[in-house]
Design a protein around this motif. Structure first.
Motif, PDB file in Angstrom:
ATOM      1  N   ASP A  18       0.839  -1.208   0.000  1.00 13.81           N
ATOM      2  CA  ASP A  18       0.000   0.000   0.000  1.00 13.81           C
ATOM      3  C   ASP A  18       0.864   1.244   0.000  1.00 13.81           C
ATOM      4  O   ASP A  18       0.447   2.297  -0.478  1.00 13.81           O
ATOM      5  CB  ASP A  18      -0.885   0.036   1.264  1.00 13.81           C
ATOM      6  N   ILE A  19       2.055   1.121   0.588  1.00 15.16           N
ATOM      7  CA  ILE A  19       2.918   2.288   0.742  1.00 15.16           C
ATOM      8  C   ILE A  19       4.360   1.828   0.912  1.00 15.16           C
ATOM      9  O   ILE A  19       4.611   0.727   1.417  1.00 15.16           O
ATOM     10  CB  ILE A  19       2.467   3.136   1.972  1.00 15.16           C
ATOM     11  N   MET A  20       5.269   2.661   0.462  1.00 16.41           N
ATOM     12  CA  MET A  20       6.691   2.433   0.752  1.00 16.41           C
ATOM     13  C   MET A  20       7.079   3.451   1.830  1.00 16.41           C
ATOM     14  O   MET A  20       6.709   4.619   1.743  1.00 16.41           O
ATOM     15  CB  MET A  20       7.509   2.644  -0.521  1.00 16.41           C
ATOM     16  N   ILE A  21       7.780   2.975   2.832  1.00 14.46           N
ATOM     17  CA  ILE A  21       8.158   3.834   3.953  1.00 14.46           C
ATOM     18  C   ILE A  21       9.675   3.858   4.026  1.00 14.46           C
ATOM     19  O   ILE A  21      10.310   2.800   4.078  1.00 14.46           O
ATOM     20  CB  ILE A  21       7.574   3.272   5.278  1.00 14.46           C
ATOM     21  N   LYS A  22      10.231   5.066   4.011  1.00 14.18           N
ATOM     22  CA  LYS A  22      11.691   5.156   4.018  1.00 14.18           C
ATOM     23  C   LYS A  22      12.147   5.774   5.338  1.00 14.18           C
ATOM     24  O   LYS A  22      11.813   6.916   5.657  1.00 14.18           O
ATOM     25  CB  LYS A  22      12.150   6.002   2.826  1.00 14.18           C
ATOM     26  N   GLY A  23      12.899   4.986   6.099  1.00  8.47           N
ATOM     27  CA  GLY A  23      13.436   5.466   7.372  1.00  8.47           C
ATOM     28  C   GLY A  23      14.774   6.151   7.129  1.00  8.47           C
ATOM     29  O   GLY A  23      15.670   5.575   6.529  1.00  8.47           O
ATOM     30  N   THR A  24      14.898   7.400   7.596  1.00  4.95           N
ATOM     31  CA  THR A  24      16.144   8.148   7.379  1.00  4.95           C
ATOM     32  C   THR A  24      16.640   8.723   8.712  1.00  4.95           C
ATOM     33  O   THR A  24      16.076   8.440   9.765  1.00  4.95           O
ATOM     34  CB  THR A  24      15.932   9.315   6.386  1.00  4.95           C
ATOM     35  N   CYS A  55       8.090   4.601  -8.382  1.00  2.62           N
ATOM     36  CA  CYS A  55       6.975   4.829  -7.444  1.00  2.62           C
ATOM     37  C   CYS A  55       5.899   5.699  -8.099  1.00  2.62           C
ATOM     38  O   CYS A  55       4.708   5.405  -8.000  1.00  2.62           O
ATOM     39  CB  CYS A  55       7.473   5.514  -6.173  1.00  2.62           C
ATOM     40  N   ARG A  56       6.335   6.780  -8.758  1.00  2.00           N
ATOM     41  CA  ARG A  56       5.363   7.704  -9.368  1.00  2.00           C
ATOM     42  C   ARG A  56       4.509   6.988 -10.411  1.00  2.00           C
ATOM     43  O   ARG A  56       3.282   7.042 -10.379  1.00  2.00           O
ATOM     44  CB  ARG A  56       6.108   8.868 -10.027  1.00  2.00           C
ATOM     45  N   ASP A  57       5.162   6.278 -11.312  1.00  2.00           N
ATOM     46  CA  ASP A  57       4.431   5.694 -12.441  1.00  2.00           C
ATOM     47  C   ASP A  57       3.582   4.499 -12.028  1.00  2.00           C
ATOM     48  O   ASP A  57       2.687   4.088 -12.769  1.00  2.00           O
ATOM     49  CB  ASP A  57       5.407   5.286 -13.556  1.00  2.00           C
ATOM     50  N   ASN A  58       3.862   3.951 -10.874  1.00  2.98           N
ATOM     51  CA  ASN A  58       3.082   2.794 -10.410  1.00  2.98           C
ATOM     52  C   ASN A  58       2.203   3.133  -9.209  1.00  2.98           C
ATOM     53  O   ASN A  58       1.718   2.233  -8.517  1.00  2.98           O
ATOM     54  CB  ASN A  58       4.024   1.630 -10.104  1.00  2.98           C
ATOM     55  N   HIS A  59       2.028   4.425  -8.966  1.00  3.48           N
ATOM     56  CA  HIS A  59       1.074   4.921  -7.954  1.00  3.48           C
ATOM     57  C   HIS A  59       1.374   4.416  -6.543  1.00  3.48           C
ATOM     58  O   HIS A  59       0.454   4.071  -5.809  1.00  3.48           O
ATOM     59  CB  HIS A  59      -0.368   4.568  -8.347  1.00  3.48           C
ATOM     60  N   ILE A  60       2.640   4.333  -6.199  1.00  2.00           N
ATOM     61  CA  ILE A  60       2.977   3.934  -4.820  1.00  2.00           C
ATOM     62  C   ILE A  60       3.346   5.199  -4.034  1.00  2.00           C
ATOM     63  O   ILE A  60       4.295   5.887  -4.416  1.00  2.00           O
ATOM     64  CB  ILE A  60       4.198   2.967  -4.798  1.00  2.00           C
ATOM     65  N   PRO A  61       2.613   5.521  -2.973  1.00  2.00           N
ATOM     66  CA  PRO A  61       3.035   6.669  -2.166  1.00  2.00           C
ATOM     67  C   PRO A  61       4.275   6.318  -1.337  1.00  2.00           C
ATOM     68  O   PRO A  61       4.511   5.148  -1.027  1.00  2.00           O
ATOM     69  CB  PRO A  61       1.825   6.930  -1.261  1.00  2.00           C
ATOM     70  N   LEU A  62       5.024   7.347  -1.002  1.00  2.00           N
ATOM     71  CA  LEU A  62       6.253   7.161  -0.218  1.00  2.00           C
ATOM     72  C   LEU A  62       6.181   8.036   1.027  1.00  2.00           C
ATOM     73  O   LEU A  62       5.924   9.242   0.928  1.00  2.00           O
ATOM     74  CB  LEU A  62       7.461   7.584  -1.065  1.00  2.00           C
ATOM     75  N   GLN A  63       6.372   7.433   2.178  1.00  2.00           N
ATOM     76  CA  GLN A  63       6.411   8.209   3.424  1.00  2.00           C
ATOM     77  C   GLN A  63       7.848   8.205   3.925  1.00  2.00           C
ATOM     78  O   GLN A  63       8.466   7.143   4.062  1.00  2.00           O
ATOM     79  CB  GLN A  63       5.492   7.550   4.456  1.00  2.00           C
ATOM     80  N   VAL A  64       8.384   9.393   4.188  1.00  2.00           N
ATOM     81  CA  VAL A  64       9.765   9.515   4.673  1.00  2.00           C
ATOM     82  C   VAL A  64       9.710   9.954   6.128  1.00  2.00           C
ATOM     83  O   VAL A  64       9.036  10.942   6.461  1.00  2.00           O
ATOM     84  CB  VAL A  64      10.552  10.553   3.836  1.00  2.00           C
ATOM     85  N   PHE A  65      10.376   9.224   7.005  1.00  2.00           N
ATOM     86  CA  PHE A  65      10.325   9.582   8.426  1.00  2.00           C
ATOM     87  C   PHE A  65      11.687   9.325   9.075  1.00  2.00           C
ATOM     88  O   PHE A  65      12.562   8.687   8.479  1.00  2.00           O
ATOM     89  CB  PHE A  65       9.223   8.778   9.139  1.00  2.00           C
ATOM     90  N   ASN A  66      11.844   9.833  10.309  1.00  2.00           N
ATOM     91  CA  ASN A  66      13.102   9.679  11.043  1.00  2.00           C
ATOM     92  C   ASN A  66      13.078   8.375  11.829  1.00  2.00           C
ATOM     93  O   ASN A  66      12.320   8.212  12.786  1.00  2.00           O
ATOM     94  CB  ASN A  66      13.294  10.865  11.998  1.00  2.00           C
TER      95      ASN A  66
END
Ligand code: UDP
Length: 243
Positions: A158-164, A207-218
């Motif tokens: 449903d979503i990709m989540i990137k931990g930074t 992600c853009r072309d395949n409609h996957i939202p990306l959440q970036v968090f700490n």
């Protein structure tokens, strides 16, 4: 808000290799591994299907080795093997907590982990196992951010989540620029237009072309992952703009 359930059914979490460093300059800090493993256990216990892609920047980066004179393809093979090391370390931390987990590698290393087979990966997720995708895409000249985008699309996350290391996406580098402003929401096209340092272009386009939202968090903010899974506004959401 504590009894609020998850708003996602299946997520893909991208962890950079550097996130595992802690205060060290090289390798994996066991305390950091355990803390992340506890967060993964908690969201898995909420009933969310959890897939993870781990980077390898704490061990080797292909581009860095190539700059030092190594053949780029060989250097990227070394980089991908570094991600397998991180994946095995994370698997161990999860299993210590009683979490069922499988490492699936894009390079065949059958003695230490499973091969990546999409249908099998989805089956593991349906059974509630945390699946860690190792060895990136299995191809040189890609990044693990691109691997994460690819796997997120393949498994129907449903979503990709990137931990930074920072609290989301900013208009300037927040580490060197205290007046940098964080975006709550930004589109993939704005990421390109403003050259925001979110992920490499291949990963963004996937992600853009395949409609996957990306959440970036700490990733260093304890509990933020769980709050994000409950639908709280944490970090920055990157989405497709209105057509
Ligand atoms: N890599 C690769 N193909 C992939 C993914 C990764 O060749 O599909 C190699 C590349 O050399 C890269 C290294 O693995 O530098 C580690 O991945 P990355 O730099 O993305 O790790 P992170 O920055 O997330 O720690």
């Amino acid at each position: 808000m504590t009894d609020q359930g998850p708003v996602y059914k299946r997520v893909l979490l991208k962890l950079s290799g550097e996130a595992l460093l802690g205060d060290q300059e090289y390798g994996v800090d066991p305390a950091v591994l355990s803390r992340i493993a506890r967060e993964l256990r908690d969201i898995s216990a909420m009933g969310v299907e959890v897939a993870v892609v781990i980077g390898g920047g704490n061990i080797f980066r292909g581009a860095g080795l190539a700059e030092a004179g190594m053949d780029r393809v060989t250097a990227d093979h070394i980089g991908m093997l570094g991600t397998v090391i991180n994946a095995l370390a994370m698997q161990d931390s999860l299993e210590k907590l009683g979490v069922f987990c499988r490492v699936m590698s894009a390079l065949k290393i059958n003695e230490v982990c499973e091969d990546y087979i999409r249908r099998r990966a989805v089956r593991h997720l349906e059974k509630g196992r945390v699946v860690i995708f190792a060895a990136g895409t299995g191809n040189p000249f890609f990044t693990t951010d691109s691997a994460a985008s690819l796997r997120a699309i393949e498994i129907g996350a449903d979503i990709m989540i990137k931990g930074t290391k920072v609290n989301g996406v900013f208009d300037a580098d927040p580490v060197n620029n205290p007046s940098a402003q964080r975006y709550e929401r930004v589109t993939y096209d704005q990421v390109f237009a403003k050259n925001l340092g979110v992920m490499d272009a291949t990963a963004i386009v996937m992600c853009r072309d395949n409609h996957i939202p990306l959440q970036v968090f700490n990733l260093n903010n304890d509990g933020d992952l769980t709050r994000l899974i409950r639908g709280e506004q944490i970090g920055t959401i990157v989405e497709r703009g209105e057509p």
